[in-house]
Write a protein that holds these residues in place. Sequence first.
Motif, mmCIF file in Angstrom:
data_model
loop_
_atom_site.group_PDB
_atom_site.id
_atom_site.type_symbol
_atom_site.label_atom_id
_atom_site.label_comp_id
_atom_site.label_asym_id
_atom_site.label_seq_id
_atom_site.Cartn_x
_atom_site.Cartn_y
_atom_site.Cartn_z
ATOM 1 N N GLU A 155 0.832 -1.213 0.000
ATOM 2 C CA GLU A 155 0.000 0.000 0.000
ATOM 3 C C GLU A 155 0.862 1.256 0.000
ATOM 4 O O GLU A 155 0.587 2.210 -0.739
ATOM 5 C CB GLU A 155 -0.919 0.020 1.227
ATOM 6 C CG GLU A 155 -2.012 -1.020 1.201
ATOM 7 C CD GLU A 155 -2.736 -1.132 2.533
ATOM 8 O OE1 GLU A 155 -3.925 -1.514 2.512
ATOM 9 O OE2 GLU A 155 -2.121 -0.856 3.593
ATOM 10 N N LYS A 157 2.277 2.265 -3.313
ATOM 11 C CA LYS A 157 1.300 2.869 -4.225
ATOM 12 C C LYS A 157 0.846 4.244 -3.738
ATOM 13 O O LYS A 157 0.597 5.144 -4.532
ATOM 14 C CB LYS A 157 0.078 1.958 -4.352
ATOM 15 C CG LYS A 157 0.363 0.648 -5.041
ATOM 16 C CD LYS A 157 -0.874 -0.228 -5.025
ATOM 17 C CE LYS A 157 -0.586 -1.609 -5.574
ATOM 18 N NZ LYS A 157 -1.749 -2.483 -5.426
ATOM 19 N N ALA A 189 -5.698 2.952 -5.958
ATOM 20 C CA ALA A 189 -4.344 2.541 -5.563
ATOM 21 C C ALA A 189 -4.322 1.690 -4.302
ATOM 22 O O ALA A 189 -3.609 0.683 -4.250
ATOM 23 C CB ALA A 189 -3.461 3.766 -5.368
ATOM 24 N N VAL A 190 -5.081 2.080 -3.274
ATOM 25 C CA VAL A 190 -4.981 1.370 -1.997
ATOM 26 C C VAL A 190 -6.273 0.715 -1.541
ATOM 27 O O VAL A 190 -6.221 -0.325 -0.907
ATOM 28 C CB VAL A 190 -4.431 2.278 -0.867
ATOM 29 C CG1 VAL A 190 -2.973 2.618 -1.121
ATOM 30 C CG2 VAL A 190 -5.242 3.524 -0.677
#
Length: 160
Positions: free
Chosen positions: A52, A55, A121-122
């Motif tokens: 994570e 990113k 992204a996460v």
Amino acid sequence: MYSMKKIRLFVLALFCLASVQAQKDELQYIKEILKKEKQELVKDYMAFNDAEAAKFWPLYEKFQAEKAVVSKDRIGVIQDYANQFKSLDDAQANNLANRLLDNNLKGAKLDKKWYKRFSKAVSPLKAAQYMQMEQYFQTLIRSEVQEAIPFIGEIERKKG
């Protein structure tokens, strides 16, 4: 884990930065320290795993750069208000109000754009958690600024 006291100290330091008249180099140095402090608060609060974090942080840097432009514009409006509030006329008030409202819209659009990017992204949950923290920072900063500036016409009412 982060603490509210630590966040409040960070916001107070940001507010002091906005109201202090220092040399340009000093201000840049202080901004860099505060930027790192904020990043540490986010890091502690978000507790990303390695995947994570890989990113999130590049997006965070880009988001903060775009947010800085909107914040700079907002500070410009506040500075103009500070320079004009004693003799504010209708045209000036209209200009300042419209600039502030436009700035609010730009900030909201920017947050929405980046929320989508952080979500991809996460995760939507982590993105919402981060955006909640950003909103908390913004609310504290705006509250401190609002406390420091007079309302339109406030000085005249106190005189009378």
